[in-house]
Design a protein around this motif. Sequence first.
Motif, short mmCIF file in Angstrom:
data_model
loop_
_atom_site.label_atom_id
_atom_site.label_comp_id
_atom_site.label_asym_id
_atom_site.label_seq_id
_atom_site.Cartn_x
_atom_site.Cartn_y
_atom_site.Cartn_z
N SER A 283 53.54 107.07 -63.46
CA SER A 283 54.46 107.65 -62.49
C SER A 283 55.15 106.53 -61.74
N PRO A 284 56.35 106.78 -61.22
CA PRO A 284 56.98 105.78 -60.36
C PRO A 284 56.17 105.48 -59.10
N TRP A 285 55.22 106.38 -58.78
CA TRP A 285 54.46 106.23 -57.55
C TRP A 285 53.27 105.28 -57.70
N PHE A 286 52.74 105.11 -58.90
CA PHE A 286 51.58 104.25 -59.08
C PHE A 286 51.68 103.48 -60.39
N SER A 287 50.94 102.36 -60.46
CA SER A 287 50.98 101.50 -61.63
C SER A 287 50.01 101.95 -62.72
N ARG A 288 48.87 102.47 -62.31
CA ARG A 288 47.86 102.88 -63.28
C ARG A 288 46.94 103.91 -62.64
N MET A 289 46.43 104.82 -63.47
CA MET A 289 45.47 105.81 -62.99
C MET A 289 44.25 105.80 -63.90
N GLY A 290 43.07 105.68 -63.29
CA GLY A 290 41.82 105.77 -64.03
C GLY A 290 41.07 107.04 -63.65
N MET A 291 40.04 107.35 -64.44
CA MET A 291 39.26 108.57 -64.17
C MET A 291 37.80 108.34 -64.54
N MET A 292 36.92 108.78 -63.65
CA MET A 292 35.49 108.73 -63.87
C MET A 292 34.90 110.07 -63.46
N ALA A 293 33.96 110.57 -64.24
CA ALA A 293 33.30 111.83 -63.90
C ALA A 293 31.91 111.84 -64.53
N GLY A 294 30.92 112.37 -63.79
CA GLY A 294 29.57 112.39 -64.34
C GLY A 294 28.57 112.98 -63.37
N ILE A 295 27.32 112.64 -63.59
CA ILE A 295 26.23 113.09 -62.73
C ILE A 295 25.43 111.88 -62.29
#
Length: 434
Positions: A283-295
């Motif tokens: 997006s023009p708003w951010f350079s990179r997006m990461g994601m983490m999900a778990g328990i």
Amino acid sequence: MRLNALPFCLRPRRPGGAFVLAALISLGAVIGLEREACAGSAMLAPAREAAASEPLQITLLYTSDNAGKPLTLVVPPTLRLMLTSNDLAPQPIELIREPGIPDTLRLRPGEYRKVSFSAPWPAFARGMVRLDPVGFDASPALVTINRGANQLAIAKAERAETDASTPAQVAAVSARIKPAGEPLAASGDTLTTNRDAFARISYFEPMYVGVGHNGDTTARFQFSFKYRVMMPDDLRSKRFLDNLYFAYTQTSIWDLSKASKPFRDTSYQPQVFYDVADTGWHSPWFSRMGMMAGIGHESNGKAGADSRSINIAFVRPTWEFGDLEANHLSISPKLYYYIEKSDNRDIADYRGYMDLLVKYGSPNGWQLATTLRKGMKSWYGSVDAQLTYPLARLIGSAWGGYVWLGYFNGYGEDILDYNRRQHTVVRIGYSISR
């Protein structure tokens, strides 16, 4: 780019002396030389990312620095390396000299010659591997092996970027060959704070030790690792199993004021989660997006009234803003749900349901990382800030790690005292990773 240049001058007292030296350095020797004959050799750095279907190739550069007569060099038929892949023991690799190269080279003064040695990549080599030369003094190389469907295109892009000599050429190569949004593999140690590095074992949360005083003198230290359960063929895969990790973090508060120097409390935190540093969403708003999900689980291992334990399910997106190689901002909210909290049923009153991590700084400079918590009751919560700066920039490039300055104010610096307000404390110490 040259990994390590190895200039050497030979002053043999008898003709056979040059051959003895050749056996010692395994890069080539000088025979039939006059006094003061000088030769230089270097191992050129391989591309940072290689296609598994192409051979492993190492190039040696021979140069003649002799201002007098031509120089004759012996070129070895093979080159030996030790290859270390993830958590496997180092394995020897024998590389064969390229066809058409004679056993000896004759170089005129100021002339140079490149000689390549190659061998197939072993089947066990996956992800980031380390190549250590055997028998000669050259720096080790780190190479990421790509086994995905697009491995040839990515390796071609990496070679082209390595050969580029200006920023404009690098940009042109990236735009023409490298797929949009697909960063090339980052080089670094096997244990690294860079989540882009394709290593099976790596740092997870910051690792540090610091000491401070406010009423009591206490030390706080933490170590944390993560382990990639399966190393994928395609290092940029977003599939669940290809990005499944197990992590363990341990944080302790050490009371140095009391006679026996006891640990006031220790938190044990195993986790299982899915993690990608770059989802590919842009997006023009951010350079990179990461994601983490778990328990995850957190407990202090105590019994009775001092027992503390929670189990949570969490999701943690991370947005990064600005140039990732310079000063930039990172915002990472960790949203969680308490699966089990019977030992401390009111913990949400003090911790809430989110940890907000905000970072600002650069990879090679200072960085401020602040974790904010807001409880569901009153103004309960906490501020945990850590300022770090590379030691190498303070006292020399041989040093690793960071100067660490920590600040805590609020409830629950340790899980034992989740519902007790701690004194504001500032600590100073050393950090291995951040």
